[in-house]
Motif scaffolding. Sequence first.
Motif, PDB file in Angstrom:
ATOM      1  N   GLN A 230       7.313  11.770  20.356  1.00 32.51           N
ATOM      2  CA  GLN A 230       7.235  10.446  19.757  1.00 32.51           C
ATOM      3  C   GLN A 230       5.905   9.798  20.131  1.00 32.51           C
ATOM      4  O   GLN A 230       5.305  10.109  21.149  1.00 32.51           O
ATOM      5  CB  GLN A 230       8.403   9.590  20.221  1.00 32.51           C
ATOM      6  CG  GLN A 230       9.736  10.107  19.712  1.00 32.51           C
ATOM      7  CD  GLN A 230      10.899   9.262  20.149  1.00 32.51           C
ATOM      8  OE1 GLN A 230      10.776   8.465  21.077  1.00 32.51           O
ATOM      9  NE2 GLN A 230      12.040   9.426  19.509  1.00 32.51           N
ATOM     10  N   THR A 492      10.360  12.490  13.296  1.00 32.57           N
ATOM     11  CA  THR A 492      10.400  13.034  14.651  1.00 32.57           C
ATOM     12  C   THR A 492       9.420  12.298  15.556  1.00 32.57           C
ATOM     13  O   THR A 492       9.738  11.982  16.700  1.00 32.57           O
ATOM     14  CB  THR A 492      10.070  14.539  14.640  1.00 32.57           C
ATOM     15  OG1 THR A 492      10.974  15.213  13.761  1.00 32.57           O
ATOM     16  CG2 THR A 492      10.199  15.134  16.037  1.00 32.57           C
ATOM     17  N   VAL A 493       8.229  12.004  15.044  1.00 31.34           N
ATOM     18  CA  VAL A 493       7.230  11.270  15.825  1.00 31.34           C
ATOM     19  C   VAL A 493       7.690   9.828  16.066  1.00 31.34           C
ATOM     20  O   VAL A 493       7.376   9.217  17.084  1.00 31.34           O
ATOM     21  CB  VAL A 493       5.859  11.290  15.118  1.00 31.34           C
ATOM     22  CG1 VAL A 493       4.837  10.422  15.855  1.00 31.34           C
ATOM     23  CG2 VAL A 493       5.347  12.722  15.016  1.00 31.34           C
ATOM     24  N   SER A 494       8.426   9.246  15.120  1.00 33.71           N
ATOM     25  CA  SER A 494       8.978   7.898  15.240  1.00 33.71           C
ATOM     26  C   SER A 494       7.899   6.869  15.586  1.00 33.71           C
ATOM     27  O   SER A 494       8.024   6.113  16.551  1.00 33.71           O
ATOM     28  CB  SER A 494      10.087   7.887  16.313  1.00 33.71           C
ATOM     29  OG  SER A 494      10.741   6.644  16.354  1.00 33.71           O
ATOM     30  N   SER A 521      11.489   3.624  12.401  1.00 30.69           N
ATOM     31  CA  SER A 521      10.638   3.014  13.420  1.00 30.69           C
ATOM     32  C   SER A 521       9.409   2.330  12.843  1.00 30.69           C
ATOM     33  O   SER A 521       8.727   1.581  13.541  1.00 30.69           O
ATOM     34  CB  SER A 521      10.178   4.091  14.410  1.00 30.69           C
ATOM     35  OG  SER A 521       9.352   5.052  13.737  1.00 30.69           O
ATOM     36  N   GLU A 588      12.946   2.861  20.025  1.00 33.84           N
ATOM     37  CA  GLU A 588      12.064   3.819  20.700  1.00 33.84           C
ATOM     38  C   GLU A 588      10.750   3.144  21.085  1.00 33.84           C
ATOM     39  O   GLU A 588      10.185   3.399  22.146  1.00 33.84           O
ATOM     40  CB  GLU A 588      11.809   5.019  19.789  1.00 33.84           C
ATOM     41  CG  GLU A 588      13.032   5.873  19.517  1.00 33.84           C
ATOM     42  CD  GLU A 588      13.542   6.578  20.744  1.00 33.84           C
ATOM     43  OE1 GLU A 588      12.792   6.646  21.739  1.00 33.84           O
ATOM     44  OE2 GLU A 588      14.691   7.037  20.724  1.00 33.84           O
TER      45      GLU A 588
END
Length: 610
Positions: A230, A492-494, A521, A588
């Motif tokens: 992330q 996935t990286v968010s 996100s 996140e």
Amino acid sequence: MSDINEEMPWLPADIDETFDPLAHADVEIDTETPIAVTPRGGAREVGRSCYQVDTEFSTVLVDCGLNQGTGDSFPDFRGLEPGSVGAVFLTHAHIDHSGGLPVLEARGLLADDAPIIATPPTIEIAKTLLEDSLKIHRRESRHAGEEQQYVESHVEAIFERFEPVDYGGGRAEALADIPDEDPLVFQMGNAGHLLGSAWLMLQTNGYRTVFSGDLGGRAPHLPDITAPPQADLLILESTYGSLHSHTSMNDAQTDLYNAVKRAVQSGEPVLIPTFAVGRAQVLMLMFANRLHTLSDDIQDRVQLVVDGMAEEATDIYHQFATNASFMDESIVNRVENGTAKPFLPDDTAFPDTDSHRRAILNDAAQSGGSVPIIIAPSGMLTGGNSPRYLTEFAARFGSANIFLTGYQAQNTTGRVLQDQIKADKDELTYTVTSEPLGTDWPSTSNIVRTTVEEEGTTKHVTRATIPADWVSTIDGLSGHAAQSGLLEFARTVSPETVALIHGPEYAQADLATHLAKNVESLSEATRSRMLTPIAVSRDIDVDTPALTPEHFDGDDLSMPEKIEALQQQLSSMSEDLAAARNDTSPSEAEIRRIVRDEYESQRDNETASS
């Protein structure tokens, strides 16, 4: 005099070699803004990828490529001081990511001990591609009557700088001659685009940026994409950002193979322009697996021809064929079970002289002769031997087949042909500057050698016309992920912010909309701009028109209305970041901020006590 920069209207018209993007954008790198990313190429184009990354203590580059169409070939280095680049991270070896490296050397922009950090396969492939690129640069400079921007010694110096790393990471200070106090950490993972290709994460003071490089996940001989960490900012490629999903690779290979099979059964020669590294190996593996299914009489007539550097590149593929970090397990198993060279079909011809190439074509032109299937670079018919073969086909054969299997950039011969097909032309006319294999053609009216004046220089060119039905585009063989794969990577990286790179305008517009609506996100999705920094801080500063999720809340517009609204938003001024999400549990991004606050608090305490 106009104060508008025609090429980059967001910048002053009078910028010169001293232009400092950070100073112009009023970005100061400090503990609150510890990292900034400035595109020096690849921002709103497919080609010359190059991104400057500044931290409190150092400046590094991510990729340094050239443009394979026309226009500005190399990255825009204005404002970079001599010796100021402490390291280069190379995501993969394709020339639109590596071809500008010798120019960095020639201009003295690299620090004395600056390494070029890449995986071992990337380094081996890049050496092959850069040597070939030098030959092309030398020839093009000579034809244009211009001085070369780099020479052989600069290429050799680049080779000396290569620093091999496997997938993984660590402190950049361990590899690069940057200050010990620089907390810059890097991580590289498999991007599934090309042998050895990688995405890259850079972290400093608790802030992270992920560079996608070119994402694939489609090649059957490569492992799956490794999940990235992330991050606060994602620099994301967008080549096929407007395409929801590709035709499956297996279906695309079947389509191509069936088309080639029909051509061979009709005795018509086949030309497949392709990248010598990556796409050529996919095709060779396909033919190795399928040519034996042809009837014996046709097999006896087929001649697979692989031209250019594909032979050398394939040797590199075989060098890593048993390494499961870089090669799919199916290939590793085949080698371990006795197939020493899985990418090499039986009886493949590798012509290395023009006389050998002419002999292959002369044989094909005879009644009962061989039927060549020619795989030759470049994939866009801009260089290498593919435009030479195309010219020979026009001069020698009454019927032939040209299969375009990849993206055709603006101002390339491949795009010229595609555009004429879209315009419903029955005949396609093209002009190439490459020297023909020879001029002992049959008497023909559809091909001429002539000269043209270009910027005061006389150039010899070949102009030819071919039937439109010779050319077909085979979709689904691309090594780039489509919209669905890019979305999965982004989720996935968010990130809080996505900056799109390496893509045409329409693809970036579509992908920005898709990401803004589907990545939870995300606060902003924007198209990056040349020489315009993206500062990573507590409130990421994106000085470009951006889309936020708020633009789509309660959106029930029709598709044309959505496109119109999108265009209005893309042309508007920069907008403030969206308000923090009202989730009762920490997001996140909020968790990362807590970690940063703790990190900075501990560092302040250590400083106070020392």
